[in-house]
Write a protein that holds these residues in place. Structure first.
Motif, PDB file in Angstrom:
ATOM      1  N   GLY A  50     -20.140  -1.195 -28.578  1.00 62.50           N
ATOM      2  CA  GLY A  50     -19.259  -0.618 -29.581  1.00 62.50           C
ATOM      3  C   GLY A  50     -19.488   0.867 -29.808  1.00 62.50           C
ATOM      4  O   GLY A  50     -18.585   1.584 -30.235  1.00 62.50           O
ATOM      5  N   GLN A  51     -20.703   1.329 -29.522  1.00 61.43           N
ATOM      6  CA  GLN A  51     -21.038   2.751 -29.660  1.00 61.43           C
ATOM      7  C   GLN A  51     -20.630   3.566 -28.435  1.00 61.43           C
ATOM      8  O   GLN A  51     -20.796   4.782 -28.413  1.00 61.43           O
ATOM      9  N   GLY A  52     -20.131   2.859 -27.405  1.00 56.83           N
ATOM     10  CA  GLY A  52     -19.704   3.551 -26.195  1.00 56.83           C
ATOM     11  C   GLY A  52     -20.730   3.538 -25.083  1.00 56.83           C
ATOM     12  O   GLY A  52     -20.502   4.130 -24.015  1.00 56.83           O
ATOM     13  N   ALA A  53     -21.888   2.893 -25.307  1.00 58.47           N
ATOM     14  CA  ALA A  53     -22.932   2.862 -24.290  1.00 58.47           C
ATOM     15  C   ALA A  53     -22.526   1.973 -23.118  1.00 58.47           C
ATOM     16  O   ALA A  53     -21.769   1.008 -23.279  1.00 58.47           O
ATOM     17  N   TYR A  54     -23.029   2.300 -21.946  1.00 60.53           N
ATOM     18  CA  TYR A  54     -22.843   1.470 -20.755  1.00 60.53           C
ATOM     19  C   TYR A  54     -23.904   0.374 -20.800  1.00 60.53           C
ATOM     20  O   TYR A  54     -25.076   0.646 -21.073  1.00 60.53           O
ATOM     21  N   VAL A  55     -23.503  -0.863 -20.552  1.00 61.06           N
ATOM     22  CA  VAL A  55     -24.424  -1.994 -20.693  1.00 61.06           C
ATOM     23  C   VAL A  55     -24.604  -2.706 -19.357  1.00 61.06           C
ATOM     24  O   VAL A  55     -23.627  -3.094 -18.710  1.00 61.06           O
ATOM     25  N   ILE A  56     -25.856  -2.857 -18.954  1.00 53.35           N
ATOM     26  CA  ILE A  56     -26.208  -3.620 -17.764  1.00 53.35           C
ATOM     27  C   ILE A  56     -26.948  -4.870 -18.208  1.00 53.35           C
ATOM     28  O   ILE A  56     -27.952  -4.781 -18.929  1.00 53.35           O
ATOM     29  N   GLY A  57     -26.462  -6.027 -17.805  1.00 53.37           N
ATOM     30  CA  GLY A  57     -27.118  -7.288 -18.143  1.00 53.37           C
ATOM     31  C   GLY A  57     -27.874  -7.836 -16.947  1.00 53.37           C
ATOM     32  O   GLY A  57     -27.336  -7.893 -15.841  1.00 53.37           O
ATOM     33  N   ILE A  58     -29.120  -8.210 -17.160  1.00 54.10           N
ATOM     34  CA  ILE A  58     -29.925  -8.883 -16.135  1.00 54.10           C
ATOM     35  C   ILE A  58     -30.232 -10.264 -16.679  1.00 54.10           C
ATOM     36  O   ILE A  58     -30.879 -10.407 -17.724  1.00 54.10           O
ATOM     37  N   THR A  59     -29.774 -11.303 -15.983  1.00 54.25           N
ATOM     38  CA  THR A  59     -29.814 -12.637 -16.556  1.00 54.25           C
ATOM     39  C   THR A  59     -29.984 -13.688 -15.467  1.00 54.25           C
ATOM     40  O   THR A  59     -30.291 -13.355 -14.314  1.00 54.25           O
ATOM     41  N   ASP A  60     -29.789 -14.954 -15.827  1.00 53.24           N
ATOM     42  CA  ASP A  60     -30.058 -16.041 -14.883  1.00 53.24           C
ATOM     43  C   ASP A  60     -28.807 -16.784 -14.440  1.00 53.24           C
ATOM     44  O   ASP A  60     -28.907 -17.781 -13.730  1.00 53.24           O
ATOM     45  N   SER A  61     -27.640 -16.324 -14.840  1.00 55.28           N
ATOM     46  CA  SER A  61     -26.416 -17.013 -14.462  1.00 55.28           C
ATOM     47  C   SER A  61     -25.225 -16.084 -14.628  1.00 55.28           C
ATOM     48  O   SER A  61     -25.181 -15.285 -15.577  1.00 55.28           O
ATOM     49  N   PRO A  62     -24.236 -16.161 -13.738  1.00 55.67           N
ATOM     50  CA  PRO A  62     -23.027 -15.352 -13.915  1.00 55.67           C
ATOM     51  C   PRO A  62     -22.233 -15.753 -15.148  1.00 55.67           C
ATOM     52  O   PRO A  62     -21.331 -15.033 -15.567  1.00 55.67           O
ATOM     53  N   PHE A  63     -22.568 -16.896 -15.752  1.00 49.08           N
ATOM     54  CA  PHE A  63     -21.853 -17.373 -16.935  1.00 49.08           C
ATOM     55  C   PHE A  63     -22.676 -17.209 -18.214  1.00 49.08           C
ATOM     56  O   PHE A  63     -22.304 -17.713 -19.255  1.00 49.08           O
ATOM     57  N   ALA A  64     -23.805 -16.527 -18.124  1.00 45.17           N
ATOM     58  CA  ALA A  64     -24.652 -16.311 -19.296  1.00 45.17           C
ATOM     59  C   ALA A  64     -23.895 -15.502 -20.348  1.00 45.17           C
ATOM     60  O   ALA A  64     -23.040 -14.673 -20.016  1.00 45.17           O
ATOM     61  N   PRO A  65     -24.194 -15.692 -21.623  1.00 45.12           N
ATOM     62  CA  PRO A  65     -23.439 -15.022 -22.696  1.00 45.12           C
ATOM     63  C   PRO A  65     -23.433 -13.503 -22.625  1.00 45.12           C
ATOM     64  O   PRO A  65     -22.490 -12.873 -23.103  1.00 45.12           O
ATOM     65  N   ILE A  66     -24.453 -12.894 -22.020  1.00 44.04           N
ATOM     66  CA  ILE A  66     -24.525 -11.437 -21.991  1.00 44.04           C
ATOM     67  C   ILE A  66     -23.354 -10.833 -21.229  1.00 44.04           C
ATOM     68  O   ILE A  66     -22.980  -9.679 -21.457  1.00 44.04           O
ATOM     69  N   ARG A  67     -22.719 -11.593 -20.343  1.00 51.31           N
ATOM     70  CA  ARG A  67     -21.627 -11.052 -19.543  1.00 51.31           C
ATOM     71  C   ARG A  67     -20.443 -10.610 -20.413  1.00 51.31           C
ATOM     72  O   ARG A  67     -19.641  -9.768 -20.010  1.00 51.31           O
ATOM     73  N   GLU A  68     -20.350 -11.157 -21.613  1.00 50.61           N
ATOM     74  CA  GLU A  68     -19.239 -10.812 -22.507  1.00 50.61           C
ATOM     75  C   GLU A  68     -19.311  -9.357 -22.949  1.00 50.61           C
ATOM     76  O   GLU A  68     -18.294  -8.740 -23.268  1.00 50.61           O
TER      77      GLU A  68
END
Length: 284
Positions: free
Chosen positions: A204-222
């Protein structure tokens, strides 16, 4: 209750359009984990309203609850400790136990290599090298990897900040983020709400977000612009550590060679410090 059982119990009470949604859900549950109601309606050939009414018809509060249930039933599993223990017990009476454990780590790193998009990796390295400020978050089982990443990346470039929820004013940190900031969010099962909320607010602040997780369907992808699902979600997250560390080491290496002059300057800054009073040097 299993979502499939709920649908079967209510299927003949649904309208024809809602039945189409139900059938699509049973056949393509992963689509519901990653798409919104409008996109699902387009795929099925019904309106967004029909998708939402389908949720109400099976006694859910809306599409958000449906997505949550789908993700849980796709992603949630027995505890990592249970999986970790049961697999290792298979080797306990066999010779060379440590060899088997380390060989398994090597195999899992090899599997992880195949899941990583080289195009996405290059984009991540470019962003990590170019932005003004990098923030790294990861709590509980993800904290040690986040800490290691922040430390090593900080050797390669300046302005790297590890977010510590125990001591930091997280709201103050997030308020300082902007389009010249990047957040790396390490989020493994069980997915903490704090990690996801920080990612959402950073976005929301405009930052670029990279998610490192254990599944392509993990909640962080949102909330992530890039997602690296480096490990299969149906395995212990404890066993994920070697592959996780190997991948973030590759990110640090990429940033280092992307801007060698900056790395040399960072190296010189460290070498010019008088550190003799902090470290023990043996003559032997």
């Amino acid at each position: 209750m299993n979502l499939k059982d709920i649908i079967q119990q209510n299927y003949f009470k649904l309208s024809k359009g809602q039945q189409k949604v139900a059938k699509y859900l049973i056949e393509n549950p992963k689509e519901f984990a990653v798409r919104n109601a409008e996109e699902i309606g387009f795929q099925v050939g019904v309106s967004e309203t029909t998708v939402i009414r389908f949720c109400y018809a099976i006694q859910l509060s809306g599409f958000s609850e449906l997505k949550k249930i789908v993700r849980e039933q796709l992603l949630f599993r027995e505890s990592s400790l249970g999986q970790f223990f049961s697999e290792k017990m298979e080797w306990v009476d066999k010779p060379h136990f440590f060899v088997k454990v380390m060989e398994r780590d090597r195999q899992l790193i090899q599997e992880t290599i195949k899941t990583i998009s080289e195009k996405d990796y290059e984009l991540a390295v470019e962003k990590l090298a170019q932005v003004e400020h990098v923030y790294i978050s990861g709590f509980r089982t993800s904290f040690s990897a986040a800490h290691w990443f922040a430390f090593t990346l900080g050797l390669a470039r300046e302005n790297v900040k590890l977010i510590r929820k125990e001591t930091d004013d997280i709201f103050s940190i997030i308020s300082s983020m902007n389009k010249n900031s990047l957040l790396v969010s390490i989020s493994f099962h069980r997915y903490l709400k704090e990690t996801l909320k920080i990612a959402e607010m950073a976005k929301g602040q405009g930052a670029y977000v990279i998610g490192i997780t254990d599944s392509p369907f993990a909640p962080i992808r949102e909330f992530a612009d890039l997602v690296f699902p480096i490990y299969r979600s149906n395995r212990s997250t404890i066993d994920a550590a070697p592959a996780l560390i190997s991948f973030i080491n590759a990110l640090v290496a990429g940033v280092t060679v992307r801007n060698p002059d900056r790395f040399k300057r960072r190296k010189e800054q460290y070498e010019n410090l008088n550190l003799e009073s902090f470290f023990y040097y043996s003559d032997s």
